[in-house]
Design a protein around this motif. Sequence first.
Motif, PDB file in Angstrom:
ATOM      1  N   ASP A  25       0.807  -1.220   0.000  1.00 49.05           N
ATOM      2  CA  ASP A  25       0.000   0.000   0.000  1.00 49.05           C
ATOM      3  C   ASP A  25       0.841   1.272   0.000  1.00 49.05           C
ATOM      4  O   ASP A  25       0.429   2.290  -0.571  1.00 49.05           O
ATOM      5  CB  ASP A  25      -0.945   0.004   1.205  1.00 49.05           C
ATOM      6  N   ASP A  26       2.014   1.239   0.637  1.00 45.45           N
ATOM      7  CA  ASP A  26       2.816   2.467   0.653  1.00 45.45           C
ATOM      8  C   ASP A  26       3.338   2.808  -0.735  1.00 45.45           C
ATOM      9  O   ASP A  26       3.587   3.977  -1.043  1.00 45.45           O
ATOM     10  CB  ASP A  26       3.963   2.364   1.667  1.00 45.45           C
ATOM     11  N   GLU A  27       3.479   1.815  -1.602  1.00 48.43           N
ATOM     12  CA  GLU A  27       3.860   2.069  -2.994  1.00 48.43           C
ATOM     13  C   GLU A  27       2.627   2.403  -3.830  1.00 48.43           C
ATOM     14  O   GLU A  27       2.682   3.228  -4.749  1.00 48.43           O
ATOM     15  CB  GLU A  27       4.578   0.859  -3.581  1.00 48.43           C
ATOM     16  N   LEU A  28       1.511   1.785  -3.494  1.00 48.04           N
ATOM     17  CA  LEU A  28       0.275   2.002  -4.256  1.00 48.04           C
ATOM     18  C   LEU A  28      -0.155   3.461  -4.237  1.00 48.04           C
ATOM     19  O   LEU A  28      -0.614   3.993  -5.251  1.00 48.04           O
ATOM     20  CB  LEU A  28      -0.840   1.122  -3.684  1.00 48.04           C
ATOM     21  N   VAL A  29      -0.037   4.137  -3.088  1.00 49.55           N
ATOM     22  CA  VAL A  29      -0.530   5.513  -2.983  1.00 49.55           C
ATOM     23  C   VAL A  29       0.203   6.471  -3.914  1.00 49.55           C
ATOM     24  O   VAL A  29      -0.302   7.552  -4.223  1.00 49.55           O
ATOM     25  CB  VAL A  29      -0.463   6.030  -1.526  1.00 49.55           C
ATOM     26  N   GLY A  30       1.382   6.074  -4.385  1.00 50.43           N
ATOM     27  CA  GLY A  30       2.118   6.916  -5.316  1.00 50.43           C
ATOM     28  C   GLY A  30       1.942   6.513  -6.766  1.00 50.43           C
ATOM     29  O   GLY A  30       2.544   7.122  -7.650  1.00 50.43           O
ATOM     30  N   SER A  31       1.116   5.500  -7.020  1.00 52.64           N
ATOM     31  CA  SER A  31       0.924   5.027  -8.387  1.00 52.64           C
ATOM     32  C   SER A  31       0.060   6.008  -9.175  1.00 52.64           C
ATOM     33  O   SER A  31      -0.709   6.786  -8.607  1.00 52.64           O
ATOM     34  CB  SER A  31       0.260   3.648  -8.380  1.00 52.64           C
ATOM     35  N   SER A  32       0.158   5.946 -10.500  1.00 56.26           N
ATOM     36  CA  SER A  32      -0.581   6.895 -11.337  1.00 56.26           C
ATOM     37  C   SER A  32      -2.079   6.706 -11.241  1.00 56.26           C
ATOM     38  O   SER A  32      -2.833   7.677 -11.283  1.00 56.26           O
ATOM     39  CB  SER A  32      -0.119   6.758 -12.794  1.00 56.26           C
ATOM     40  N   VAL A  33      -2.564   5.467 -11.088  1.00 58.52           N
ATOM     41  CA  VAL A  33      -4.013   5.232 -11.043  1.00 58.52           C
ATOM     42  C   VAL A  33      -4.623   5.845  -9.789  1.00 58.52           C
ATOM     43  O   VAL A  33      -5.761   6.314  -9.799  1.00 58.52           O
ATOM     44  CB  VAL A  33      -4.338   3.722 -11.138  1.00 58.52           C
ATOM     45  N   VAL A  34      -3.897   5.887  -8.703  1.00 59.51           N
ATOM     46  CA  VAL A  34      -4.394   6.499  -7.465  1.00 59.51           C
ATOM     47  C   VAL A  34      -4.151   8.000  -7.482  1.00 59.51           C
ATOM     48  O   VAL A  34      -5.046   8.792  -7.151  1.00 59.51           O
ATOM     49  CB  VAL A  34      -3.729   5.858  -6.226  1.00 59.51           C
ATOM     50  N   ALA A  35      -2.969   8.418  -7.878  1.00 61.82           N
ATOM     51  CA  ALA A  35      -2.621   9.842  -7.862  1.00 61.82           C
ATOM     52  C   ALA A  35      -3.491  10.653  -8.815  1.00 61.82           C
ATOM     53  O   ALA A  35      -3.821  11.816  -8.536  1.00 61.82           O
ATOM     54  CB  ALA A  35      -1.151  10.018  -8.226  1.00 61.82           C
ATOM     55  N   ASN A  36      -3.915  10.055  -9.922  1.00 61.42           N
ATOM     56  CA  ASN A  36      -4.695  10.784 -10.919  1.00 61.42           C
ATOM     57  C   ASN A  36      -6.199  10.578 -10.775  1.00 61.42           C
ATOM     58  O   ASN A  36      -6.966  11.031 -11.617  1.00 61.42           O
ATOM     59  CB  ASN A  36      -4.259  10.364 -12.331  1.00 61.42           C
ATOM     60  N   ASN A  37      -6.622   9.891  -9.716  1.00 61.89           N
ATOM     61  CA  ASN A  37      -8.049   9.614  -9.542  1.00 61.89           C
ATOM     62  C   ASN A  37      -8.836  10.892  -9.283  1.00 61.89           C
ATOM     63  O   ASN A  37      -8.519  11.660  -8.383  1.00 61.89           O
ATOM     64  CB  ASN A  37      -8.246   8.654  -8.363  1.00 61.89           C
ATOM     65  N   THR A  38      -9.891  11.113 -10.081  1.00 64.43           N
ATOM     66  CA  THR A  38     -10.790  12.258  -9.887  1.00 64.43           C
ATOM     67  C   THR A  38     -12.234  11.803  -9.743  1.00 64.43           C
ATOM     68  O   THR A  38     -13.151  12.607  -9.844  1.00 64.43           O
ATOM     69  CB  THR A  38     -10.695  13.231 -11.082  1.00 64.43           C
ATOM     70  N   MET A  39     -12.438  10.496  -9.464  1.00 66.45           N
ATOM     71  CA  MET A  39     -13.776   9.905  -9.465  1.00 66.45           C
ATOM     72  C   MET A  39     -14.760  10.639  -8.553  1.00 66.45           C
ATOM     73  O   MET A  39     -15.901  10.871  -8.901  1.00 66.45           O
ATOM     74  CB  MET A  39     -13.682   8.431  -9.040  1.00 66.45           C
TER      75      MET A  39
END
Length: 226
Positions: free
Chosen positions: A7-21
């Motif tokens: 999870d600590d790597e996931l929060v910096g991923s593009s799919v999470v960082a660019n989420n505008t849902m």
Amino acid sequence: MVRLIPDDELVGSSVVANNTMNRERGLSGVNSYARELGFDPAEWLLARGGAAPAWLDLCSGEGRAMVEAARRLPEGAVLTGVDLVGPLAPPPDADSLPGLRMVTAALADWTPRRSYDLITCVHGLHYLGDQLGVIARAAAWLAPDGRFAAHFDPESVRWAGGASAGRAVVAALREAGFAYRARRHLLVLEGGRSVHLPFAYAGADADAGPNYTGQPAVASHYRAHC
């Protein structure tokens, strides 16, 4: 072979960082919590009565729905929004909404100090790693007669090897007291409780691709655990 990340790597991923849902969604209307959940959170809280209703919104984005609700709920209401990024700017009348608190934090690292009458997560689980862990923890944060409502995609939960775990997970959630409303992709729990789900988190796949919303989402992988 799917590459699973913590999870600590996931929060910096593009799919999470660019989420505008969920960033711009309001309380009622076309693009709203009322439409997505099938009920208006403020109306639901008002109908319960009581002097100090409490609402916790996970993955709250800009918090527009919470701001609108804070203006409608009675003095003493407690509204807490938690989001990885948080609102980019506070509402102009923030000082007149003392019960509203917007928290910038990763849900994996955050725990409230109180229980809530209503806990929601509108299209937010799609971007979390350990979805089942958050769901189980949220059940314990809920008041005894409260409601938890969150969008959930069974296709986003998989075994560590990559096969779908959706059927097993939905069955376990139902056994724990949750209802899954497939038409809305909505997971609902009435009444707070301690929840144990027989799954151990193995990691997240940030390259899982679009889910039922059409937007790129995260797949959460698990191992069976007694």
